[in-house]
Design an enzyme around this catalytic site. Structure first.
Site, PDB file in Angstrom:
ATOM      1  N   HIS A 112     -64.526  38.324 -29.618  1.00  0.00           N
ATOM      2  CA  HIS A 112     -63.237  38.627 -28.995  1.00  0.00           C
ATOM      3  C   HIS A 112     -62.274  37.500 -29.354  1.00  0.00           C
ATOM      4  O   HIS A 112     -62.638  36.317 -29.332  1.00  0.00           O
ATOM      5  CB  HIS A 112     -63.412  38.721 -27.481  1.00  0.00           C
ATOM      6  CG  HIS A 112     -62.109  38.768 -26.740  1.00  0.00           C
ATOM      7  ND1 HIS A 112     -61.112  39.651 -27.076  1.00  0.00           N
ATOM      8  CD2 HIS A 112     -61.634  38.046 -25.697  1.00  0.00           C
ATOM      9  CE1 HIS A 112     -60.083  39.470 -26.269  1.00  0.00           C
ATOM     10  NE2 HIS A 112     -60.372  38.494 -25.424  1.00  0.00           N
ATOM     11  N   ASN A 168     -54.338  37.896 -28.815  1.00  0.00           N
ATOM     12  CA  ASN A 168     -55.398  38.510 -28.014  1.00  0.00           C
ATOM     13  C   ASN A 168     -55.015  39.966 -27.731  1.00  0.00           C
ATOM     14  O   ASN A 168     -54.095  40.223 -26.961  1.00  0.00           O
ATOM     15  CB  ASN A 168     -55.554  37.708 -26.711  1.00  0.00           C
ATOM     16  CG  ASN A 168     -56.633  38.272 -25.796  1.00  0.00           C
ATOM     17  OD1 ASN A 168     -57.113  39.384 -26.000  1.00  0.00           O
ATOM     18  ND2 ASN A 168     -56.999  37.509 -24.776  1.00  0.00           N
ATOM     19  N   CYS A 205     -60.988  42.587 -21.624  1.00  0.00           N
ATOM     20  CA  CYS A 205     -61.248  42.152 -23.002  1.00  0.00           C
ATOM     21  C   CYS A 205     -62.654  42.504 -23.480  1.00  0.00           C
ATOM     22  O   CYS A 205     -62.919  42.518 -24.677  1.00  0.00           O
ATOM     23  CB  CYS A 205     -61.020  40.650 -23.135  1.00  0.00           C
ATOM     24  SG  CYS A 205     -59.325  40.198 -22.781  1.00  0.00           S
TER      25      CYS A 205
HETATM   26  N1  ACO Z   1     -45.490  26.439 -24.611  1.00  0.00           N
HETATM   27  C1  ACO Z   1     -45.324  25.131 -24.292  1.00  0.00           C
HETATM   28  N2  ACO Z   1     -45.927  24.546 -23.247  1.00  0.00           N
HETATM   29  C2  ACO Z   1     -46.743  25.333 -22.494  1.00  0.00           C
HETATM   30  C3  ACO Z   1     -46.938  26.692 -22.754  1.00  0.00           C
HETATM   31  C4  ACO Z   1     -46.282  27.243 -23.870  1.00  0.00           C
HETATM   32  N3  ACO Z   1     -46.429  28.544 -24.230  1.00  0.00           N
HETATM   33  N4  ACO Z   1     -47.791  27.203 -21.839  1.00  0.00           N
HETATM   34  C5  ACO Z   1     -48.117  26.192 -21.017  1.00  0.00           C
HETATM   35  N5  ACO Z   1     -47.471  25.067 -21.400  1.00  0.00           N
HETATM   36  C6  ACO Z   1     -47.542  23.730 -20.812  1.00  0.00           C
HETATM   37  C7  ACO Z   1     -47.985  23.760 -19.373  1.00  0.00           C
HETATM   38  O1  ACO Z   1     -46.884  23.986 -18.525  1.00  0.00           O
HETATM   39  C8  ACO Z   1     -48.571  22.362 -19.224  1.00  0.00           C
HETATM   40  O2  ACO Z   1     -47.502  21.451 -19.047  1.00  0.00           O
HETATM   41  P1  ACO Z   1     -47.656  20.195 -18.038  1.00  0.00           P
HETATM   42  O3  ACO Z   1     -48.798  19.379 -18.611  1.00  0.00           O
HETATM   43  O4  ACO Z   1     -46.330  19.545 -18.131  1.00  0.00           O
HETATM   44  O5  ACO Z   1     -47.981  20.794 -16.713  1.00  0.00           O
HETATM   45  C9  ACO Z   1     -49.193  22.064 -20.592  1.00  0.00           C
HETATM   46  O6  ACO Z   1     -48.566  22.986 -21.500  1.00  0.00           O
HETATM   47  C10 ACO Z   1     -50.696  22.257 -20.640  1.00  0.00           C
HETATM   48  O7  ACO Z   1     -51.041  23.507 -20.031  1.00  0.00           O
HETATM   49  P2  ACO Z   1     -52.523  23.991 -19.922  1.00  0.00           P
HETATM   50  O8  ACO Z   1     -52.547  25.347 -19.286  1.00  0.00           O
HETATM   51  O9  ACO Z   1     -53.369  22.920 -19.312  1.00  0.00           O
HETATM   52  O10 ACO Z   1     -52.901  24.119 -21.476  1.00  0.00           O
HETATM   53  P3  ACO Z   1     -54.286  24.440 -22.130  1.00  0.00           P
HETATM   54  O11 ACO Z   1     -54.611  23.415 -23.116  1.00  0.00           O
HETATM   55  O12 ACO Z   1     -55.342  24.802 -21.124  1.00  0.00           O
HETATM   56  O13 ACO Z   1     -53.979  25.758 -22.965  1.00  0.00           O
HETATM   57  C11 ACO Z   1     -54.255  28.144 -22.810  1.00  0.00           C
HETATM   58  C12 ACO Z   1     -53.536  26.907 -22.284  1.00  0.00           C
HETATM   59  C13 ACO Z   1     -53.913  28.327 -24.256  1.00  0.00           C
HETATM   60  C14 ACO Z   1     -53.816  29.349 -22.002  1.00  0.00           C
HETATM   61  C15 ACO Z   1     -55.790  27.954 -22.692  1.00  0.00           C
HETATM   62  O14 ACO Z   1     -56.113  27.489 -21.417  1.00  0.00           O
HETATM   63  C16 ACO Z   1     -56.554  29.243 -22.932  1.00  0.00           C
HETATM   64  O15 ACO Z   1     -56.629  29.735 -24.038  1.00  0.00           O
HETATM   65  N6  ACO Z   1     -57.224  29.791 -21.912  1.00  0.00           N
HETATM   66  C17 ACO Z   1     -58.076  30.936 -22.069  1.00  0.00           C
HETATM   67  C18 ACO Z   1     -57.356  32.216 -22.214  1.00  0.00           C
HETATM   68  C19 ACO Z   1     -58.380  33.297 -22.378  1.00  0.00           C
HETATM   69  O16 ACO Z   1     -59.421  33.109 -22.971  1.00  0.00           O
HETATM   70  N7  ACO Z   1     -58.216  34.446 -21.839  1.00  0.00           N
HETATM   71  C20 ACO Z   1     -59.397  35.341 -21.965  1.00  0.00           C
HETATM   72  C21 ACO Z   1     -59.344  36.555 -21.786  1.00  0.00           C
HETATM   73  S1  ACO Z   1     -57.801  37.372 -21.565  1.00  0.00           S
HETATM   74  C22 ACO Z   1     -58.191  38.854 -20.786  1.00  0.00           C
HETATM   75  O17 ACO Z   1     -59.262  39.060 -20.332  1.00  0.00           O
HETATM   76  C23 ACO Z   1     -57.060  39.861 -20.580  1.00  0.00           C
END
Ligand code: ACO
Length: 343
Positions: free
Chosen positions: A267, A297, A118
């Site tokens: 980003h 993204n 990224c």
């Molecule tokens: N739809 C519904 N529920 C979901 C989904 C979905 N798409 N995805 C995960 N869940 C559920 C999980 O299973 C979990 O359920 P549980 O509590 O029953 O176990 C719950 O939602 C919470 O999951 P978390 O992963 O804790 O959710 P979080 O609030 O952290 O959000 C996210 C997840 C959006 C991925 C966030 O962590 C994020 O944006 N992370 C950073 C991503 C990023 O910046 N990437 C950077 C670069 S990418 C690159 O370099 C290629």
């Protein structure tokens, strides 16, 4: 007498391209157990663009490059080098940049890829700027192009909802520095910490390609399938911290105050990460380029696409100060400062 002229890198053309197919959150909810509400609330994403079956990353990059060339009033014959930042190359080799060069009708000038996930565009800008200051090139096409949809596990709701495809491009030109006319690239800072490599990765699709002690668990998938794997909440936490640090670092390095920044061009991974960085800089959100809602993204394409968005909306004014930043797999992260010098 100085042997070399002092040169400054200017952005003289900007372009972008998004594939036609739009995949909404609602449509995605028919494919995996997710919902529009969950995706919007956690990420700010409403939709993403998906590459057509007969398109490649190089096609997206070439389209963005054509628009940037047109914007600069130039043709491919005016270009000295092409650099493509991508983590989804058409092939392992040759480089996607060489394919883009061919598609644009260019010949006999250097072309190469940058792989910093990224942060690829931010890394590319730092690299090309250094080369242009050193007198290596006069005009360079720098492209960020990705077909992330090709490396997603479409059954993994925790990753497939986050990414999209697209490309952004800039034409960079080296001009003799003029103390009376401030403008162009100011500078960059780059970081990478490979101890975080396991938190965000796509395994290699060619078993046996990478020898070494880590090969078995890092790169080689028994099914031979490349797909993004991510420990989302850990990535989130580190991203917010490192981006907060790097924007402060680049401002300190070049003696610029937070209040002088006119535009944050970040980003586009997650609206909550963008908001955290804007808050750290005490910036209103109307001074931040936001495309994550429509593009999701797009990895290395996201910064130039966000730039293209505010540029085409006519928001950039001569002399404004822009701060680019990115964070991604590696982890690799960085920031660039640019004073806008295009009318
Ligand atoms: N739809 C519904 N529920 C979901 C989904 C979905 N798409 N995805 C995960 N869940 C559920 C999980 O299973 C979990 O359920 P549980 O509590 O029953 O176990 C719950 O939602 C919470 O999951 P978390 O992963 O804790 O959710 P979080 O609030 O952290 O959000 C996210 C997840 C959006 C991925 C966030 O962590 C994020 O944006 N992370 C950073 C991503 C990023 O910046 N990437 C950077 C670069 S990418 C690159 O370099 C290629």
């Amino acid at each position: 007498m100085a042997l070399y002229k002092e040169m400054t890198t200017h952005m003289i053309g900007v372009g972008g391209y998004l594939p036609e197919r739009v995949l909404s959150n609602d449509e995605l909810s028919t494919m995996v157990a997710t919902s529009d509400e969950w995706i919007r609330e956690r990420t700010g994403i409403c939709q993403r663009h998906i590459i057509a079956k007969d398109q490649y990353t190089s096609d997206l990059g070439a389209e963005a490059a054509k628009q940037a060339l047109q914007d600069a009033g130039l043709t491919i014959d005016d270009i000295d080098a092409i650099v493509v930042a991508t983590t989804t190359p058409d092939l392992i080799f040759p480089s996607t940049a060489s394919i883009v060069q061919h598609k644009l009708g260019g010949k006999d000038f250097p072309a190469w890829d940058i792989q910093a996930v990224c942060s690829g565009f931010v890394y590319g800008l730092a690299q090309v700027d250094g080369m242009m200051r050193g007198g290596m090139f006069n005009r360079v096409l720098l492209i960020g192009a990705e077909s992330m949809s090709r490396i997603l596990d479409w059954q993994d709701r925790s990753t497939c909802v986050l990414f999209g495809d697209g490309a952004g491009a800039v034409v960079l030109e080296a001009r003799e520095s003029d103390p009376n006319h401030e403008g162009g690239m100011i500078g960059s800072v780059l970081h990478c910490d490979g101890s975080y490599r396991n938190l965000l990765m796509a395994k290699h699709s060619h078993p046996g390609a990478v020898p070494g002690e880590d090969a078995a668990n890092l790169y080689i998938d028994s099914a031979g399938v490349a797909a993004v794997e991510m420990k989302g909440n850990e990535v989130f936490r580190v991203a917010v911290t490192k981006l907060g640090e790097v924007v402060g670092e680049v401002l300190d390095k070049y003696g610029i105050k937070q209040s002088e920044i006119d535009w944050l061009v970040p980003h586009q991974a997650n609206i909550r990460i963008l908001q955290a960085t804007a808050k750290k800089l005490k910036m209103n959100q109307d001074r931040m380029a936001v495309t994550v809602d429509r593009h999701a993204n797009t990895s290395s394409a996201s910064v130039p696409l966000a730039l293209n968005h505010i540029y085409r909306e006519g928001k950039l004014k001569l002399g404004q100060l822009l701060l680019f930043e990115a964070f991604g797999g590696g982890f690799a992260w960085g920031a660039n400062l640019v004073r806008w010098s295009k009318d």
